[in-house]
Motif scaffolding. Structure first.
Motif, mmCIF file in Angstrom:
data_model
loop_
_atom_site.group_PDB
_atom_site.id
_atom_site.type_symbol
_atom_site.label_atom_id
_atom_site.label_comp_id
_atom_site.label_asym_id
_atom_site.label_seq_id
_atom_site.Cartn_x
_atom_site.Cartn_y
_atom_site.Cartn_z
ATOM 1 N N LEU A 77 -5.310 1.105 9.875
ATOM 2 C CA LEU A 77 -4.517 1.458 8.197
ATOM 3 C C LEU A 77 -4.193 2.940 8.550
ATOM 4 O O LEU A 77 -5.487 3.762 8.128
ATOM 5 N N ARG A 78 -3.169 3.399 9.363
ATOM 6 C CA ARG A 78 -2.662 5.114 9.103
ATOM 7 C C ARG A 78 -2.016 5.622 7.666
ATOM 8 O O ARG A 78 -0.882 5.054 7.372
ATOM 9 N N ILE A 79 -2.500 6.166 6.619
ATOM 10 C CA ILE A 79 -1.530 6.768 5.677
ATOM 11 C C ILE A 79 -1.293 8.055 5.093
ATOM 12 O O ILE A 79 -2.583 9.256 4.909
ATOM 13 N N ARG A 80 -0.071 8.212 5.093
ATOM 14 C CA ARG A 80 0.082 9.557 5.495
ATOM 15 C C ARG A 80 0.877 9.994 4.231
ATOM 16 O O ARG A 80 2.377 9.560 3.625
ATOM 17 N N ILE A 86 0.546 -1.055 -0.535
ATOM 18 C CA ILE A 86 0.030 0.224 0.381
ATOM 19 C C ILE A 86 1.103 1.427 0.411
ATOM 20 O O ILE A 86 0.891 2.465 -0.495
ATOM 21 N N ALA A 87 1.691 1.191 0.976
ATOM 22 C CA ALA A 87 2.919 2.096 0.610
ATOM 23 C C ALA A 87 3.219 3.138 -0.474
ATOM 24 O O ALA A 87 3.450 3.504 -0.926
ATOM 25 N N GLU A 88 3.371 1.653 -1.424
ATOM 26 C CA GLU A 88 4.129 1.698 -2.416
ATOM 27 C C GLU A 88 3.154 2.441 -3.540
ATOM 28 O O GLU A 88 3.654 3.081 -3.776
ATOM 29 N N LEU A 89 1.788 1.863 -3.651
ATOM 30 C CA LEU A 89 1.209 2.119 -4.361
ATOM 31 C C LEU A 89 0.173 3.448 -4.443
ATOM 32 O O LEU A 89 0.484 3.775 -5.526
ATOM 33 N N PHE A 90 0.413 3.676 -2.914
ATOM 34 C CA PHE A 90 0.005 5.265 -3.007
ATOM 35 C C PHE A 90 1.167 5.998 -2.410
ATOM 36 O O PHE A 90 0.565 7.537 -2.628
ATOM 37 N N ASN A 91 2.600 5.891 -2.786
ATOM 38 C CA ASN A 91 3.329 6.912 -2.526
ATOM 39 C C ASN A 91 3.146 7.713 -1.352
ATOM 40 O O ASN A 91 3.240 8.593 -0.843
ATOM 41 N N SER A 92 2.882 7.148 0.037
ATOM 42 C CA SER A 92 2.676 7.174 1.368
ATOM 43 C C SER A 92 3.335 6.384 2.549
ATOM 44 O O SER A 92 4.426 5.308 2.050
ATOM 45 N N ASP A 93 3.667 6.996 3.778
ATOM 46 C CA ASP A 93 3.798 6.273 4.850
ATOM 47 C C ASP A 93 3.201 5.811 4.999
ATOM 48 O O ASP A 93 1.586 6.284 6.254
ATOM 49 N N VAL A 94 2.646 4.387 5.552
ATOM 50 C CA VAL A 94 1.942 3.789 6.214
ATOM 51 C C VAL A 94 2.308 3.162 7.169
ATOM 52 O O VAL A 94 3.067 2.650 7.894
ATOM 53 N N MET A 95 1.326 3.196 8.111
ATOM 54 C CA MET A 95 1.162 2.275 9.292
ATOM 55 C C MET A 95 0.161 1.521 10.004
ATOM 56 O O MET A 95 -0.636 2.403 9.614
ATOM 57 N N VAL A 96 0.895 0.834 10.729
ATOM 58 C CA VAL A 96 -0.906 -0.423 11.075
ATOM 59 C C VAL A 96 -0.817 -0.489 12.159
ATOM 60 O O VAL A 96 -0.012 -0.494 13.090
ATOM 61 N N LEU A 97 -1.718 -0.037 12.868
ATOM 62 C CA LEU A 97 -2.004 -0.242 14.366
ATOM 63 C C LEU A 97 -2.859 -1.369 14.503
ATOM 64 O O LEU A 97 -4.071 -1.695 14.613
ATOM 65 N N MET A 98 -2.424 -2.029 16.100
ATOM 66 C CA MET A 98 -3.470 -2.926 16.374
ATOM 67 C C MET A 98 -3.592 -3.027 17.949
ATOM 68 O O MET A 98 -3.485 -2.505 18.076
ATOM 69 N N PRO A 99 -4.971 -3.892 18.241
ATOM 70 C CA PRO A 99 -5.537 -4.070 19.350
ATOM 71 C C PRO A 99 -4.366 -4.235 20.267
ATOM 72 O O PRO A 99 -4.322 -5.424 19.650
ATOM 73 N N ALA A 100 -4.216 -4.051 21.655
ATOM 74 C CA ALA A 100 -2.740 -4.666 22.515
ATOM 75 C C ALA A 100 -3.148 -3.800 24.174
ATOM 76 O O ALA A 100 -2.523 -2.695 24.129
ATOM 77 N N ASN A 101 -3.650 -4.857 24.878
ATOM 78 C CA ASN A 101 -3.635 -4.058 26.115
ATOM 79 C C ASN A 101 -4.786 -3.335 26.142
ATOM 80 O O ASN A 101 -4.861 -2.523 26.768
ATOM 81 N N GLN A 102 -5.563 -3.443 25.385
ATOM 82 C CA GLN A 102 -6.833 -3.049 25.931
ATOM 83 C C GLN A 102 -6.744 -1.644 24.836
ATOM 84 O O GLN A 102 -7.287 -0.069 25.251
ATOM 85 N N GLN A 103 -5.629 -0.987 23.971
ATOM 86 C CA GLN A 103 -5.402 -0.217 23.443
ATOM 87 C C GLN A 103 -4.227 -0.410 21.960
ATOM 88 O O GLN A 103 -3.832 -0.953 21.753
ATOM 89 N N ALA A 108 -6.339 16.260 10.276
ATOM 90 C CA ALA A 108 -5.490 15.355 10.674
ATOM 91 C C ALA A 108 -4.663 15.788 9.439
ATOM 92 O O ALA A 108 -5.357 16.499 7.760
ATOM 93 N N ASP A 109 -3.073 15.261 9.414
ATOM 94 C CA ASP A 109 -2.058 15.372 8.270
ATOM 95 C C ASP A 109 -2.199 13.553 7.831
ATOM 96 O O ASP A 109 -1.168 13.149 6.792
ATOM 97 N N ALA A 110 -3.533 12.640 7.767
ATOM 98 C CA ALA A 110 -2.785 11.675 7.682
ATOM 99 C C ALA A 110 -4.342 11.078 7.233
ATOM 100 O O ALA A 110 -5.291 11.430 7.624
ATOM 101 N N ILE A 111 -4.346 10.188 7.089
ATOM 102 C CA ILE A 111 -6.366 9.279 6.360
ATOM 103 C C ILE A 111 -6.473 8.215 7.246
ATOM 104 O O ILE A 111 -4.795 7.229 7.665
ATOM 105 N N TYR A 112 -6.892 7.763 7.584
ATOM 106 C CA TYR A 112 -7.300 6.614 9.010
ATOM 107 C C TYR A 112 -8.011 5.475 8.701
ATOM 108 O O TYR A 112 -9.311 5.691 8.365
ATOM 109 N N VAL A 113 -8.280 4.517 7.992
ATOM 110 C CA VAL A 113 -9.033 3.518 7.535
ATOM 111 C C VAL A 113 -9.027 2.361 8.851
ATOM 112 O O VAL A 113 -7.478 1.528 8.829
#
Length: 565
Positions: free
Chosen positions: A292-295, A217-234, A275-280
């Protein structure tokens, strides 16, 4: 849409937009007469919607544009000029060919000119080209037609034919261009999504799936990508592609909102657009598995609706693959836990039974000897001692099997192979099992031409003891047990056969599993480890072991040993 301005206004009214901001390049006054600018057309059709027109200079971006895109986006005034120029050039060409070509054939040249203008996809310039071509052809190369009547049938028929032709070709050109553009866009999306699906399908593990999906996804949309997942209720950062490795409280709050509600938010959306990024959200079939955070790498870059839809499709594909992987891991864990519980229950049940019975017999026999020591005959003392010895040997076999199965499963088996006689080993095993055999005869059929075979004597003795013990359990008393061997190429095949009830078809594949005890076994004693130990020892020697039914009843356990060690 077919008309860009109408499409913008229609979308604005559909989404209840109250303000449209559009940039306009300021041109000279005389040029604006011939130019149809997007800002002016939006303002003319906006009605109740406010329009802010912004002027200034834009930073030119180095983009690749093909010829079709350039022709499609030509200003309308340029196309009208092209239609007039095409008619003039065609007339000049016809003047040059007039002496060599008949007059009625020159109409084909004008027809080709009209078709070329029509291929630009603009109906107005195409009609102008048709009218000019008809008038030029009839005026210069078809003299006398205007002296008859303006309603001359031949003139009108040519004009009407040109107009119909222009209309059909222009519409077909416009439709084909839109269809081709839509097909190319759909093909690019399908190809990209198929490539992502193939890469995800070939990976296992959530971390590997995140690595593949985020990088793609980072290569396809020319963006910085970050994945956030739940751990210990956050939410925590599970994987990142790009420069960022941490998020502040504000970004985490946006991500948490997206995770809780399962809606897109951030830059270019209707929610939290500052915000300076898109959150999906990573929406799976049952729940949201992450965010998924795409900036974009260029802050001024905004995603089009088509890109946003495609981004959502990629995110859903990643989420569904992760969900399947997580479900497989959970199912595997449940199966392992179930197997562990089953093994634990079988082990506890078997060990408790095998320990309680021998210990009770030993205690009872020893108590009898102590209480009646003075009144017992030597034969009675010998019988009680034999009973104590037999039960103690049973306990020793139990402990030995448990230790041996643990040793064999530790992958630390070191065989002490040395050439030995198979006949001598079998005779020693029969002698040590004489008490268990009782009146059951054992027939040994080992040819003398079988050479010394390299194997571990201690472990191989355990194989024969377990197989002979298994035959004693199932074979009727006084029915012969046969131990045979024969040469086959570079190995020897050994068989232990009995005349017991045989093996059920569904039991053949389970006989050599740990803790499995045959259904025909009436005794509650035994852990079901003997055949499993035999399989491990034979495989450690480089052989194989299997079981099958004998002709005429009974079962045969066979295994192979390589002659060359």
């Amino acid at each position: 849409g077919v008309d860009l301005v109408k499409e913008i206004i229609a979308y604005a009214r559909e989404e209840n937009v109250t303000l449209i901001m559009v940039w306009k390049h300021i041109t000279s006054r005389w040029l604006s007469i011939w130019t149809r600018h997007l800002a002016d057309e939006i303002l003319r059709n906006s009605q109740e919607i406010n329009v802010y027109i912004i002027t200034g200079s834009l930073t030119e971006q180095d983009t690749k544009r093909d010829v079709q895109l350039i022709l499609r986006n030509l200003p309308l005034s340029y196309v009208y000029v092209a239609a007039i120029v095409a008619s003039v050039v065609t007339t000049i060409i016809c003047f040059l060919l007039y002496k060599y070509v008949k007059a009625h054939n020159l109409s084909l040249i004008y027809l080709a000119s009209v078709i070329l203008v029509s291929l630009l996809g603009r109906i107005g310039p195409s009609l102008l080209s048709a009218v000019l071509s008809v008038f030029a052809y009839t005026w210069f190369f078809y003299p006398g037609i205007f002296n008859k009547s303006i309603t001359n049938f031949e003139f009108l028929s040519i004009l009407i034919l040109m107009i119909v032709l222009v209309q059909v070709i222009s519409n077909l050109t416009f439709i084909s261009r839109n269809q081709a553009a839509a097909a190319r866009a759909s093909e690019r999306k399908a190809t990209a999504l198929n490539r992502l699906s193939q890469q995800l399908a070939s990976a296992r593990g959530v971390h590997k799936l995140l690595e593949i999906g985020a990088s793609y996804i980072a290569e396809l949309f020319n963006s910085d990508v970050m994945v956030l997942m739940p751990a210990n209720q956050q939410l925590t950062i599970s994987y990142s592609v790009g420069g960022e490795r941490e998020l502040d409280a504000k970004d985490l709050a946006v991500a948490q909102w997206v995770f809780d509600l399962g809606q897109v938010a951030g830059m270019g959306t209707d929610t939290l657009s500052q915000a300076d990024a898109i959150y999906v959200p990573l929406l799976a079939s049952q729940t949201t598995v992450g965010v998924l955070r795409i900036r974009p790498k260029h802050p001024e870059q905004l995603f089009t609706p088509e890109q946003m839809n495609f981004l959502g499709t990629c995110a859903n594909q990643l989420a569904l693959t992760m969900e399947v992987d997580l479900l497989q891991e959970q199912r595997k864990k449940v199966e392992i836990d179930k197997e562990v519980d089953h093994t634990r229950n079988v082990l506890l049940q078997s060990v408790s039974q095998d320990l309680r019975a021998p210990l009770a017999t030993i205690m009872l026999t020893a108590g009898t000897q102590m209480q009646m020591a003075h009144g017992l005959s030597s034969e009675r003392v010998r019988a009680l001692g034999r009973a104590i010895y037999t039960q103690t040997e049973q306990l020793s076999r139990l402990v030995n099997n448990l230790l041996q199965i643990t040793y064999l499963e530790s992958n630390a088996v070191k065989l002490k192979k040395e050439p030995a006689s198979l006949t001598v080993l079998v005779q020693r095993v029969i002698h040590s099992s004489r008490d268990k055999l009782g009146s059951t005869p054992v027939y040994i059929e080992i040819p003398s031409e079988i050479p010394l075979i390299p194997f571990d004597k201690v472990l191989m003795e355990g194989v024969f003891l377990n197989l002979l013990d298994n035959a004693i359990k199932f074979a009727p008393k006084e029915q012969t047990i046969t131990i045979s061997a024969k040469l086959s190429d570079d190995k020897v095949i050994v068989s232990v056969e009995d005349r017991g009830p045989g093996i059920s078809g569904d039991e053949v594949s389970r006989l050599f599993e740990k803790f499995y005890r045959g259904r025909m076994l009436t005794s509650k004693r035994g852990l079901g480890l003997g055949l499993a130990i035999c399989r491990m020892i034979i495989e450690a020697h480089g052989g194989i072991i299997w079981a099958e039914n004998r002709d005429g009843g009974g079962s045969a356990f066979r295994f192979t040993l390589p002659l060359n060690g």
